[in-house]
Design a protein around this motif. Structure first.
Motif, mmCIF file in Angstrom:
data_model
loop_
_atom_site.group_PDB
_atom_site.id
_atom_site.type_symbol
_atom_site.label_atom_id
_atom_site.label_comp_id
_atom_site.label_asym_id
_atom_site.label_seq_id
_atom_site.Cartn_x
_atom_site.Cartn_y
_atom_site.Cartn_z
ATOM 1 N N TRP A 125 0.858 -1.186 0.000
ATOM 2 C CA TRP A 125 0.000 0.000 0.000
ATOM 3 C C TRP A 125 0.894 1.235 0.000
ATOM 4 O O TRP A 125 2.048 1.183 0.407
ATOM 5 C CB TRP A 125 -0.916 0.011 1.221
ATOM 6 N N GLY A 126 0.398 2.333 -0.492
ATOM 7 C CA GLY A 126 1.135 3.599 -0.481
ATOM 8 C C GLY A 126 2.426 3.547 -1.277
ATOM 9 O O GLY A 126 3.387 4.222 -0.931
ATOM 10 N N GLY A 127 2.466 2.736 -2.312
ATOM 11 C CA GLY A 127 3.665 2.648 -3.119
ATOM 12 C C GLY A 127 4.714 1.694 -2.582
ATOM 13 O O GLY A 127 5.737 1.472 -3.216
ATOM 14 N N GLN A 128 4.484 1.143 -1.393
ATOM 15 C CA GLN A 128 5.433 0.182 -0.815
ATOM 16 C C GLN A 128 5.200 -1.203 -1.440
ATOM 17 O O GLN A 128 4.059 -1.631 -1.588
ATOM 18 C CB GLN A 128 5.244 0.082 0.706
ATOM 19 N N PRO A 129 6.266 -1.888 -1.812
ATOM 20 C CA PRO A 129 6.081 -3.231 -2.377
ATOM 21 C C PRO A 129 5.644 -4.223 -1.311
ATOM 22 O O PRO A 129 5.946 -4.055 -0.135
ATOM 23 C CB PRO A 129 7.468 -3.582 -2.910
ATOM 24 N N LEU A 130 4.926 -5.250 -1.736
ATOM 25 C CA LEU A 130 4.515 -6.319 -0.840
ATOM 26 C C LEU A 130 5.740 -7.194 -0.547
ATOM 27 O O LEU A 130 6.392 -7.681 -1.467
ATOM 28 C CB LEU A 130 3.416 -7.160 -1.481
ATOM 29 N N VAL A 131 6.055 -7.369 0.734
ATOM 30 C CA VAL A 131 7.257 -8.094 1.136
ATOM 31 C C VAL A 131 6.859 -9.221 2.086
ATOM 32 O O VAL A 131 6.098 -9.010 3.031
ATOM 33 C CB VAL A 131 8.249 -7.145 1.856
ATOM 34 N N TYR A 132 7.382 -10.417 1.807
ATOM 35 C CA TYR A 132 7.179 -11.529 2.735
ATOM 36 C C TYR A 132 8.148 -11.358 3.897
ATOM 37 O O TYR A 132 9.342 -11.214 3.701
ATOM 38 C CB TYR A 132 7.398 -12.870 2.030
ATOM 39 N N THR A 133 7.617 -11.362 5.127
ATOM 40 C CA THR A 133 8.427 -11.022 6.300
ATOM 41 C C THR A 133 8.964 -12.217 7.072
ATOM 42 O O THR A 133 9.785 -12.053 7.968
ATOM 43 C CB THR A 133 7.615 -10.142 7.261
ATOM 44 N N LYS A 134 8.476 -13.423 6.785
ATOM 45 C CA LYS A 134 8.943 -14.613 7.497
ATOM 46 C C LYS A 134 9.272 -15.709 6.485
ATOM 47 O O LYS A 134 8.633 -15.819 5.446
ATOM 48 C CB LYS A 134 7.877 -15.133 8.460
ATOM 49 N N ARG A 135 10.273 -16.509 6.830
ATOM 50 C CA ARG A 135 10.674 -17.640 5.994
ATOM 51 C C ARG A 135 10.731 -18.871 6.886
ATOM 52 O O ARG A 135 11.461 -18.910 7.884
ATOM 53 C CB ARG A 135 12.038 -17.377 5.376
ATOM 54 N N VAL A 136 9.954 -19.878 6.536
ATOM 55 C CA VAL A 136 9.907 -21.110 7.328
ATOM 56 C C VAL A 136 11.197 -21.886 7.123
ATOM 57 O O VAL A 136 11.622 -22.128 5.999
ATOM 58 C CB VAL A 136 8.687 -21.966 6.939
ATOM 59 N N VAL A 137 11.829 -22.263 8.235
ATOM 60 C CA VAL A 137 13.085 -22.999 8.204
ATOM 61 C C VAL A 137 12.845 -24.492 8.416
ATOM 62 O O VAL A 137 13.412 -25.336 7.730
ATOM 63 C CB VAL A 137 14.056 -22.468 9.283
ATOM 64 N N ARG A 138 11.967 -24.813 9.374
ATOM 65 C CA ARG A 138 11.762 -26.210 9.745
ATOM 66 C C ARG A 138 10.384 -26.374 10.368
ATOM 67 O O ARG A 138 9.941 -25.527 11.133
ATOM 68 C CB ARG A 138 12.845 -26.608 10.746
#
Length: 118
Positions: free
Chosen positions: A80-93
């Motif tokens: 929103w507001g020109g900010q790109p959509l970013v995935y904030t978590k990455r599953v490790v296990r």
């Protein structure tokens, strides 16, 4: 406690999801520098853990672990507001832990003195 209807008190299960968070960009500030991306492309070294349970079957714990892992992987910020959509978590296990509950002697009372061994 979640249950599948059976009464097996000898084992309990829990679901565990380990993940890493995306590093926050120290140069970003919503007021002074809104054009700077909020997150860096790197991931934190620290592994975070979400644990749920206990469950009375491995299948129930697996289902919960799958739901939690999918939810964690879809965690986003921005868009929103020109900010790109970013995935904030990455599953490790993702895994299921089992705890066997077995009765074992813990403390004993002396019949003569009627005192606990402690």
């Amino acid at each position: 406690m979640a249950t599948n209807g059976s009464l097996n008190d000898m084992e309990q299960w829990r679901s565990v999801v380990e993940y890493r968070r995306r590093k926050i960009n120290p140069a970003h500030h919503w007021r002074n520098s809104p054009d700077v991306p909020r997150y860096l492309s790197q991931w934190d070294e620290e592994t975070c853990t979400d644990v749920r349970g206990p469950y009375q079957s491995a299948e129930n714990a697996r289902r919960q672990a799958s739901r939690d892992a999918d939810s964690c992987a879809r965690s986003t910020d921005g868009g929103w507001g020109g900010q790109p959509l970013v995935y904030t978590k990455r599953v490790v296990r993702v895994y299921v832990e089992r705890a066997s509950l077995a009765w074992e002697p813990f403390d004993e009372r002396d019949p003569g003195s009627k005192k606990w061994g402690g």
